[in-house]
Each structure stands twice: as C-alpha cells, then as structure tokens.
Design an enzyme around this catalytic site. Structure first.
Site, PDB file in Angstrom:
ATOM      1  N   ASP A 160     -10.655   8.525 -31.745  1.00 10.99           N
ATOM      2  CA  ASP A 160     -10.045   9.758 -31.261  1.00 10.99           C
ATOM      3  C   ASP A 160      -8.596   9.379 -30.923  1.00 10.99           C
ATOM      4  OD1 ASP A 160      -9.748  12.334 -29.993  1.00 10.99           O
ATOM      5  OD2 ASP A 160     -10.021  11.340 -28.062  1.00 10.99           O
ATOM      6  N   LEU A 161      -7.702  10.350 -30.821  1.00  8.84           N
ATOM      7  CA  LEU A 161      -6.292  10.035 -30.553  1.00  8.84           C
ATOM      8  C   LEU A 161      -5.934  10.200 -29.067  1.00  8.84           C
ATOM      9  CD1 LEU A 161      -3.436   9.372 -31.702  1.00  8.84           C
ATOM     10  CD2 LEU A 161      -3.139  11.815 -32.093  1.00  8.84           C
ATOM     11  N   ASP A 162      -6.017  11.462 -28.593  1.00 11.64           N
ATOM     12  CA  ASP A 162      -5.616  11.755 -27.215  1.00 11.64           C
ATOM     13  C   ASP A 162      -6.583  11.102 -26.228  1.00 11.64           C
ATOM     14  OD1 ASP A 162      -3.432  13.452 -27.923  1.00 11.64           O
ATOM     15  OD2 ASP A 162      -4.821  15.065 -28.371  1.00 11.64           O
ATOM     16  N   THR A 187      -1.758  11.699 -24.062  1.00  9.13           N
ATOM     17  CA  THR A 187      -0.970  12.921 -24.190  1.00  9.13           C
ATOM     18  C   THR A 187      -1.404  13.995 -23.195  1.00  9.13           C
ATOM     19  OG1 THR A 187      -2.485  13.468 -25.939  1.00  9.13           O
ATOM     20  CG2 THR A 187      -0.315  12.692 -26.625  1.00  9.13           C
ATOM     21  N   LYS A 218      -9.936  18.174 -22.081  1.00 10.46           N
ATOM     22  CA  LYS A 218      -9.885  16.994 -22.946  1.00 10.46           C
ATOM     23  C   LYS A 218     -10.846  17.155 -24.117  1.00 10.46           C
ATOM     24  CE  LYS A 218      -8.109  13.516 -19.846  1.00 10.46           C
ATOM     25  NZ  LYS A 218      -8.362  12.326 -19.044  1.00 10.46           N
ATOM     26  N   SER A 240      -9.462  13.325 -34.764  1.00 13.97           N
ATOM     27  CA  SER A 240      -8.927  14.048 -33.602  1.00 13.97           C
ATOM     28  C   SER A 240      -8.915  15.555 -33.810  1.00 13.97           C
ATOM     29  CB  SER A 240      -7.491  13.578 -33.348  1.00 13.97           C
ATOM     30  OG  SER A 240      -6.845  14.427 -32.427  1.00 13.97           O
ATOM     31  N   ALA A 241      -9.086  16.285 -32.722  1.00 20.23           N
ATOM     32  CA  ALA A 241      -9.032  17.755 -32.774  1.00 20.23           C
ATOM     33  C   ALA A 241      -7.593  18.248 -32.853  1.00 20.23           C
ATOM     34  CB  ALA A 241      -9.693  18.329 -31.521  1.00 20.23           C
ATOM     35  N   LYS A 256     -15.569  19.447 -31.927  1.00 17.98           N
ATOM     36  CA  LYS A 256     -16.526  18.583 -31.246  1.00 17.98           C
ATOM     37  C   LYS A 256     -17.181  19.423 -30.141  1.00 17.98           C
ATOM     38  CE  LYS A 256     -13.164  14.836 -31.818  1.00 17.98           C
ATOM     39  NZ  LYS A 256     -12.178  13.953 -31.175  1.00 17.98           N
ATOM     40  N   GLU A 277     -14.140   7.327 -28.113  1.00 16.22           N
ATOM     41  CA  GLU A 277     -13.878   8.664 -27.562  1.00 16.22           C
ATOM     42  C   GLU A 277     -13.728   8.656 -26.049  1.00 16.22           C
ATOM     43  OE1 GLU A 277     -13.500  11.850 -27.507  1.00 16.22           O
ATOM     44  OE2 GLU A 277     -13.466  12.330 -29.620  1.00 16.22           O
ATOM     45  N   ASP A 278     -12.828   9.502 -25.538  1.00 16.68           N
ATOM     46  CA  ASP A 278     -12.688   9.624 -24.079  1.00 16.68           C
ATOM     47  C   ASP A 278     -13.326  10.913 -23.558  1.00 16.68           C
ATOM     48  OD1 ASP A 278     -10.677  11.289 -25.277  1.00 16.68           O
ATOM     49  OD2 ASP A 278      -9.676  11.394 -23.322  1.00 16.68           O
TER      50      ASP A 278
HETATM   51  C1  G6P Z   1      -7.227  16.892 -28.261  1.00 25.71           C
HETATM   52  C2  G6P Z   1      -6.875  17.001 -26.779  1.00 25.71           C
HETATM   53  C3  G6P Z   1      -6.999  18.443 -26.323  1.00 25.71           C
HETATM   54  C4  G6P Z   1      -6.185  19.369 -27.227  1.00 25.71           C
HETATM   55  C5  G6P Z   1      -6.672  19.237 -28.664  1.00 25.71           C
HETATM   56  C6  G6P Z   1      -5.885  20.101 -29.632  1.00 25.71           C
HETATM   57  O1  G6P Z   1      -8.605  17.025 -28.417  1.00 25.71           O
HETATM   58  O2  G6P Z   1      -7.718  16.172 -25.996  1.00 25.71           O
HETATM   59  O3  G6P Z   1      -6.541  18.532 -24.985  1.00 25.71           O
HETATM   60  O4  G6P Z   1      -6.284  20.700 -26.800  1.00 25.71           O
HETATM   61  O5  G6P Z   1      -6.553  17.867 -29.061  1.00 25.71           O
HETATM   62  O6  G6P Z   1      -4.563  19.624 -29.708  1.00 25.71           O
HETATM   63  P1  G6P Z   1      -3.367  20.375 -30.428  1.00 25.71           P
HETATM   64  O7  G6P Z   1      -2.289  19.314 -30.517  1.00 25.71           O
HETATM   65  O8  G6P Z   1      -3.837  20.771 -31.796  1.00 25.71           O
HETATM   66  O9  G6P Z   1      -3.002  21.543 -29.604  1.00 25.71           O
HETATM   67 MG    MG Z   2      -9.575  12.562 -26.529  1.00 24.94          MG
END
Ligand code: G6P
Ligand code: MG
Length: 216
Positions: free
Chosen positions: A10-12, A18, A46, A115-116, A146, A170-171
């Site tokens: 996962d990224l964030d 972020t 998150k 990542s989402a 997810k 994943e966090d």
């Molecule tokens: C991640 C973050 C979320 C965020 C989502 C969408 O999953 O943890 O907090 O809302 O990405 O990010 P975006 O950059 O597409 O708004």
């Molecule tokens: Mg995350």
C-alpha cells in the site's frame, strides 16, 4: 519455506505518510462548509476512497449536498491535496521503506504497489520510487475499494504470481481484510490492536527482513 514470490505494498501509511496532507485538505474543506474535522476523524479515512471519505465527512458535519456539488467538493479537496504533495521529496519516504522494497527485488521477489489513491504515480515520482515496482495498481485502475481484494489481485496478476505466494503490506484494516479476501498473507504496519488480523504486525518497514518475510 520459500513461498513468498511477490510483495504488494500500500502507499499511504506504508511507503509515505500522506495522512497529514489529506487531513489538512479535508479540514480546509470542512471549515469552508462551516464545521470542524478532527484528527480522530481523519484516522477513520485511512484506506478509504476520496468519494467515500467525502460522504463520511458530510455525514459528520450533518450536511447534505447534490451529486454535482459533491463532485465539485471532491475536486476542490484534491486540488489542495495535489498542491501539497507536489512539494514532496524523497526524504518523506518512511524509515526503511525504500530499503526493504529494494531488498525484496535483490532477492528475486516481485514488487507491486496496491493503493486506492489516484495520485499514486505523482507521489512515486516525487519520492523517486517509480522504478522500484514491477506493477503499479492505483485508484485509477480499480473499480472496487478495499476491503474488496481487486487492487491486490490485479497486482498479483500483473506480476504473474499466484495470490497464495503474495504478501500484502497495509496500514489500514480494510487493506488487511482485502488481502485475506484475496487469499494472500499480510503484514500490518501499525498497532497490533487495530491490525490483529494480519499474519504479522510491525511498526514500519524498517522492522522487516527477508527472514521475517519467509517465515510468514
Ligand atoms: C489512500 C488514503 C486515503 C485516500 C485514498 C484516495 O487509501 O489512505 O486516505 O482517501 O488513498 O486517495 P486520492 O489521492 O485518490 O484522493
Ligand atoms: Mg494506507
């Protein structure tokens, strides 16, 4: 045991933090609508998609908006968010993250991003990690959020490894649930109280090693 053939990150909250930028942008939006947005509420967002996050914030502020207004609000939030992440530098990579991804690659393990976030590519470019992933699956490539496993299954497919041989990092609890639903092992990044369903929980990728990975 040598069954781990791909790691999906996962990224964030795993590679970069972020959450603080998401928080500032959502708070500005909430304040503009006349209510506050707390750090505790931000925690609940998150791993949650942009659209769903906005729905929750409007609910918390007891505000009703039309679909067109929601679209505008989400765009406004994203403009502020992108403005902040456009200044990100490689020193914002979380401790040990780049090193561990490289360690996996050196060991012949495939690496993928799952990542989402629709802003994943921009962040990876800013921190100089685009070339460390064999596959990048982001919010632009998936239709189900997810805990649906779509994002991770697509990552596994793109690197050509069976889900049973993949480990997800994943966090967010929704991300751990997505890994389980996809038939993958998972490592939680954060606290064991929240991420107890994962096969292993560590506080950051700086705590990971090939030994721990292969022992999962
Ligand atoms: C991640 C973050 C979320 C965020 C989502 C969408 O999953 O943890 O907090 O809302 O990405 O990010 P975006 O950059 O597409 O708004
Ligand atoms: Mg995350």
């Amino acid at each position: 045991m040598n069954s781990v053939k791909a790691c999906i990150f996962d990224l964030d909250g795993v590679i970069v933090d972020t959450a603080v930028y998401h928080y500032k942008a959502w708070k500005r939006l909430a304040n503009q609508m006349g209510f506050d947005f707390t750090e505790e509420q931000n925690e609940k967002l998150k791993g949650v998609s942009r659209t769903r996050s906005l729905e929750l914030i409007l609910q918390w502020g007891s505000v009703t908006k039309t679909d067109a207004e929601k679209e505008e609000l989400a765009t406004q939030k994203n403009t502020w968010y992108v403005d902040m992440i456009s200044h990100m530098k490689p020193d914002e990579i979380l401790p040990g993250a780049k090193e561990f991804v490289q360690t996996c690659r050196d060991a012949g393990i495939k690496t993928a991003l799952g990542s989402a976030s629709k802003n994943s590519m921009m962040i990876l470019e800013k921190i100089g990690m685009v070339n460390l992933f064999d596959a990048i699956i982001d919010g632009n490539k998936v239709s189900k959020a997810k805990p649906d496993p779509e994002v991770f299954l697509k990552g596994a497919e793109e690197v050509g490894i069976a889900p049973a041989n993949c480990v997800v990092f994943e966090d967010a609890i929704a991300g751990i649930e997505a890994a389980i639903a996809g038939g993958m092992k998972s490592v939680g990044i954060g606290s064991p109280e929240v991420l107890g369903e994962a096969n292993l929980v560590v506080s950051g990728l700086n705590e990971m090693s090939l030994e721990k990975l292969q022992a999962l």
